[in-house]
Motif scaffolding. Structure first.
Motif, mmCIF file in Angstrom:
data_model
loop_
_atom_site.group_PDB
_atom_site.id
_atom_site.type_symbol
_atom_site.label_atom_id
_atom_site.label_comp_id
_atom_site.label_asym_id
_atom_site.label_seq_id
_atom_site.Cartn_x
_atom_site.Cartn_y
_atom_site.Cartn_z
ATOM 1 N N LYS A 113 0.925 -1.231 -0.091
ATOM 2 C CA LYS A 113 -0.038 0.072 -0.030
ATOM 3 C C LYS A 113 0.776 1.168 0.087
ATOM 4 C CE LYS A 113 -3.390 2.229 2.847
ATOM 5 N NZ LYS A 113 -4.311 2.682 1.963
ATOM 6 N N ARG A 114 1.903 1.263 0.721
ATOM 7 C CA ARG A 114 2.846 2.562 0.907
ATOM 8 C C ARG A 114 3.681 2.644 -0.365
ATOM 9 N NH1 ARG A 114 5.865 3.159 6.863
ATOM 10 N NH2 ARG A 114 3.804 3.269 8.126
ATOM 11 N N TYR A 115 4.073 1.590 -1.089
ATOM 12 C CA TYR A 115 4.864 1.477 -2.168
ATOM 13 C C TYR A 115 4.070 2.243 -3.344
ATOM 14 C CZ TYR A 115 7.226 0.490 -6.542
ATOM 15 O OH TYR A 115 7.697 0.554 -7.946
ATOM 16 N N LEU A 116 2.691 1.903 -3.626
ATOM 17 C CA LEU A 116 2.039 2.314 -4.591
ATOM 18 C C LEU A 116 1.496 3.767 -4.438
ATOM 19 C CD1 LEU A 116 -0.396 -0.926 -5.138
ATOM 20 C CD2 LEU A 116 1.349 0.095 -6.881
ATOM 21 N N LEU A 117 1.402 4.192 -3.082
ATOM 22 C CA LEU A 117 1.015 5.673 -2.714
ATOM 23 C C LEU A 117 2.309 6.456 -3.287
ATOM 24 C CD1 LEU A 117 -0.644 7.901 -1.429
ATOM 25 C CD2 LEU A 117 0.145 7.184 0.593
ATOM 26 N N GLU A 118 3.458 6.049 -2.586
ATOM 27 C CA GLU A 118 4.539 6.686 -2.836
ATOM 28 C C GLU A 118 5.026 6.736 -4.271
ATOM 29 O OE1 GLU A 118 9.339 6.922 -1.532
ATOM 30 O OE2 GLU A 118 7.951 6.427 -0.057
ATOM 31 N N LYS A 119 5.049 5.719 -5.169
ATOM 32 C CA LYS A 119 5.681 5.574 -6.216
ATOM 33 C C LYS A 119 4.691 5.787 -7.466
ATOM 34 C CE LYS A 119 9.689 5.010 -6.421
ATOM 35 N NZ LYS A 119 10.716 5.686 -6.280
ATOM 36 N N ARG A 120 3.539 5.473 -7.169
ATOM 37 C CA ARG A 120 2.256 5.545 -8.312
ATOM 38 C C ARG A 120 1.169 6.696 -7.883
ATOM 39 N NH1 ARG A 120 4.581 4.060 -12.934
ATOM 40 N NH2 ARG A 120 5.214 1.936 -12.813
ATOM 41 N N ASN A 121 1.268 7.192 -6.650
ATOM 42 C CA ASN A 121 0.263 8.170 -6.220
ATOM 43 C C ASN A 121 -0.942 7.514 -6.040
ATOM 44 O OD1 ASN A 121 -0.251 10.689 -5.101
ATOM 45 N ND2 ASN A 121 -0.828 11.440 -7.356
ATOM 46 N N LEU A 122 -1.262 6.280 -5.696
ATOM 47 C CA LEU A 122 -2.302 5.573 -5.638
ATOM 48 C C LEU A 122 -2.814 5.167 -4.278
ATOM 49 C CD1 LEU A 122 -2.152 3.266 -8.579
ATOM 50 C CD2 LEU A 122 -3.406 5.152 -8.585
ATOM 51 N N THR A 123 -3.839 5.452 -3.789
ATOM 52 C CA THR A 123 -4.308 5.320 -2.252
ATOM 53 C C THR A 123 -5.333 4.051 -2.542
ATOM 54 O OG1 THR A 123 -4.051 7.414 -1.657
ATOM 55 C CG2 THR A 123 -5.132 5.967 0.058
ATOM 56 N N LEU A 124 -4.882 2.909 -2.257
ATOM 57 C CA LEU A 124 -5.552 1.398 -2.287
ATOM 58 C C LEU A 124 -5.901 1.293 -1.171
ATOM 59 C CD1 LEU A 124 -3.825 -0.774 -4.987
ATOM 60 C CD2 LEU A 124 -5.150 1.287 -5.454
ATOM 61 N N PRO A 125 -7.373 0.787 -0.900
ATOM 62 C CA PRO A 125 -7.792 0.230 0.471
ATOM 63 C C PRO A 125 -6.950 -0.989 0.772
ATOM 64 C CG PRO A 125 -9.462 -0.096 -1.350
ATOM 65 C CD PRO A 125 -8.404 0.675 -1.947
ATOM 66 N N HIS A 126 -6.911 -1.201 2.099
ATOM 67 C CA HIS A 126 -6.148 -2.285 2.408
ATOM 68 C C HIS A 126 -6.860 -3.029 3.627
ATOM 69 C CE1 HIS A 126 -2.265 -4.200 4.582
ATOM 70 N NE2 HIS A 126 -3.107 -5.073 3.992
ATOM 71 N N TYR A 127 -7.341 -4.067 3.691
ATOM 72 C CA TYR A 127 -7.648 -4.735 4.695
ATOM 73 C C TYR A 127 -7.071 -6.132 5.134
ATOM 74 C CZ TYR A 127 -11.975 -2.213 3.515
ATOM 75 O OH TYR A 127 -12.772 -1.152 3.255
ATOM 76 N N SER A 128 -6.936 -6.548 6.234
ATOM 77 C CA SER A 128 -6.341 -7.742 6.813
ATOM 78 C C SER A 128 -7.547 -8.917 7.193
ATOM 79 C CB SER A 128 -5.210 -7.483 7.655
ATOM 80 O OG SER A 128 -4.422 -8.869 7.696
ATOM 81 N N ILE A 129 -7.384 -9.941 6.571
ATOM 82 C CA ILE A 129 -8.502 -10.773 6.922
ATOM 83 C C ILE A 129 -7.812 -12.239 7.229
ATOM 84 C CG2 ILE A 129 -10.076 -9.868 5.576
ATOM 85 C CD1 ILE A 129 -10.044 -12.128 3.728
ATOM 86 N N SER A 130 -9.017 -13.115 7.968
ATOM 87 C CA SER A 130 -8.378 -14.343 8.265
ATOM 88 C C SER A 130 -8.509 -15.447 7.411
ATOM 89 C CB SER A 130 -9.021 -14.626 9.680
ATOM 90 O OG SER A 130 -8.923 -16.165 10.137
ATOM 91 N N ILE A 131 -7.562 -16.333 7.235
ATOM 92 C CA ILE A 131 -7.724 -17.575 6.273
ATOM 93 C C ILE A 131 -7.040 -18.512 7.134
ATOM 94 C CG2 ILE A 131 -5.648 -17.201 5.040
ATOM 95 C CD1 ILE A 131 -6.884 -18.591 2.679
ATOM 96 N N ILE A 132 -7.791 -19.876 7.262
ATOM 97 C CA ILE A 132 -7.267 -20.864 8.112
ATOM 98 C C ILE A 132 -7.564 -22.195 7.309
ATOM 99 C CG2 ILE A 132 -7.895 -22.081 10.124
ATOM 100 C CD1 ILE A 132 -9.340 -19.518 11.293
ATOM 101 N N ARG A 133 -6.024 -22.890 7.468
ATOM 102 C CA ARG A 133 -6.005 -24.071 6.811
ATOM 103 C C ARG A 133 -7.136 -25.130 7.321
ATOM 104 N NH1 ARG A 133 -3.016 -28.264 8.160
ATOM 105 N NH2 ARG A 133 -1.917 -27.246 9.588
ATOM 106 N N GLY A 134 -7.708 -25.728 6.265
ATOM 107 C CA GLY A 134 -8.820 -26.742 6.670
ATOM 108 C C GLY A 134 -10.051 -25.934 7.079
ATOM 109 N N ARG A 135 -10.191 -24.636 7.155
ATOM 110 C CA ARG A 135 -11.434 -24.027 7.542
ATOM 111 C C ARG A 135 -12.093 -23.081 6.519
ATOM 112 N NH1 ARG A 135 -12.314 -25.283 13.295
ATOM 113 N NH2 ARG A 135 -11.879 -27.414 13.385
ATOM 114 N N GLY A 136 -10.941 -22.608 5.801
ATOM 115 C CA GLY A 136 -11.231 -21.767 4.639
ATOM 116 C C GLY A 136 -11.130 -20.151 5.145
ATOM 117 N N MET A 137 -11.541 -19.249 4.258
ATOM 118 C CA MET A 137 -11.492 -17.756 4.638
ATOM 119 C C MET A 137 -12.655 -17.437 5.142
ATOM 120 S SD MET A 137 -9.700 -15.570 1.646
ATOM 121 C CE MET A 137 -10.738 -16.266 0.276
ATOM 122 N N ASP A 138 -12.564 -16.247 5.800
ATOM 123 C CA ASP A 138 -13.439 -15.290 6.504
ATOM 124 C C ASP A 138 -14.471 -14.977 5.395
ATOM 125 O OD1 ASP A 138 -15.239 -13.905 7.831
ATOM 126 O OD2 ASP A 138 -13.711 -13.035 9.346
#
Length: 371
Positions: free
Chosen positions: A118-143
């Motif tokens: 996210k920081r690289y794209l803001l600094e080098k490409r002047n883009l502010t992309l949304p960034h979320y962090s979510i859970s993924i669990i082996r054997g249970r899948g994604m949130d």
């Protein structure tokens, strides 16, 4: 495309973690006061007897002064290399998806990498992309609640999944299965491409390098990942409309180096040329699952019943030493400078280090099989 979510909109998340919300928003339920950590031996026995790792939390390993000095040293020595890998991955993401992209990092190893992209794209490409962090669990899948929330907030955007590195590719496969499952349930096709900094297992197409080099954030746990624990999925704690859960270790703030890590690497971006980085990308990267052959040989050599007890690569081996019960560590070349922290952790935990020539990876951690 309209997503067929047969329920009310997912409510906004509460603040979580030590990062600035301008860097990342965690889509996680705060489990502080609701779950207690399990000691390593008890946790390992529960996992190997059929329990799932996502139903319990390990006690966070607190490294000694020598190890912390090694983290700071590795950060100083490798920050430019990490920054270059971030740039190569970021340019690939932008060229593939365009500016209407949501960065979705996989908590928690993927979180600092998502912040850097996210920081690289803001600094080098002047883009502010949304960034979320979510859970993924082996054997249970994604949130799925987290995915639904992102799609509700950013219709017509592409989602780019991000992690730190690949080992044997278990999370890569879990992500692919989860995306197919999500499409079958809700009629929305997700791109299961996983972007990582290092891909020693040859498991993905979007990566900075396939060299198994040390990403300093792999050296630590919560204190380099926004003070967030591993993610938890347990029916008595996570309701139907909740995000997957995690603990927020506010009590570790004095040891927190999350900002130090991303700030140190981000400082290197100004020295990078975006076009040069684009030219450094692999033109036709093949997914060969090359590392899988190593694991099968190790499994046969040591008579290991469950291949999940073998954790390949610097990142996964570090985690074996930090939060599992290791039996032994295998290394390709004991003189590899990237193995300094592995050697130190192994000595601290009294685990043998053995040479296994010809490994695709710099090292592999083998978890102790319990009777």
């Amino acid at each position: 495309m309209t997503i067929r979510i047969p329920r009310q909109p997912i409510p906004d998340p509460l603040p979580m973690g030590s990062y600035s919300p301008q860097d990342v928003i965690f889509l996680l339920k705060n489990l502080n006061g609701l779950i207690r950590e399990t000691d390593l031996k008890t946790r390992e026995r529960l996992i190997q007897s059929g329990g799932h790792y996502s139903e319990m939390l390990p006690i966070e390993y607190q490294p000694g002064e020598d190890y912390l000095r090694l983290f700071h040293q590795s950060l100083r020595e490798s920050s430019s290399k990490v920054a270059e890998a971030v740039g190569i991955v970021s340019e690939q993401i932008l060229h593939r998806n365009g500016p209407q992209t949501v960065l979705v990092s996989l908590a928690r190893a993927g979180t600092p990498i998502g912040v850097l992209i996210k920081r690289y794209l803001l600094e080098k490409r002047n883009l502010t992309l949304p960034h979320y962090s979510i859970s993924i669990i082996r054997g249970r899948g994604m949130d799925e609640n987290a995915l639904a929330y992102i799609l509700q907030q950013h219709p017509n955007y592409k989602l780019q999944f991000i992690d730190g590195w690949t080992g044997k590719g278990a999370i890569t496969k879990t992500l692919q299965e989860a995306c197919l499952d999500f499409e079958q349930k809700y009629g929305y096709k997700l791109d299961s491409d996983l972007a990582v900094l290092t891909d020693p297992g040859h498991c993905v197409k979007t990566f900075g390098t396939r060299e198994d080099f040390l990403i300093p954030s792999a050296c630590l746990n919560a204190t380099v990942s926004g003070l967030i624990s591993r993610t938890v999925l347990r029916k008595d704690l996570i309701g139907e409309r909740d995000f997957h859960g995690a603990r927020y270790y506010r009590e570790l703030e004095a040891e927190n180096v999350s900002s130090l890590f991303v700030d140190t690497v981000s400082e290197q971006f100004k020295r990078l040329d975006s076009e040069d980085l684009w030219n450094l990308r692999p033109e036709k990267p093949e997914v060969t699952w090359k590392g899988q052959k190593d694991l099968e040989l190790i499994q046969k050599t040591y008579g290991i019943g469950d291949i999940n007890l073998i954790k390949p690569g610097l990142g996964e081996t570090t985690r074996v030493l930090l939060r599992r019960l290791p039996e032994r560590i295998l290394v390709n070349n004991p003189d590899n400078p990237n193995l300094k922290h592995i050697q130190l952790l192994a000595k601290d935990r009294q685990v043998s280090v053995e040479v296994f020539p010809g490994l695709t990876y710099a090292c592999c951690g083998i978890i102790k099989q319990l009777p």
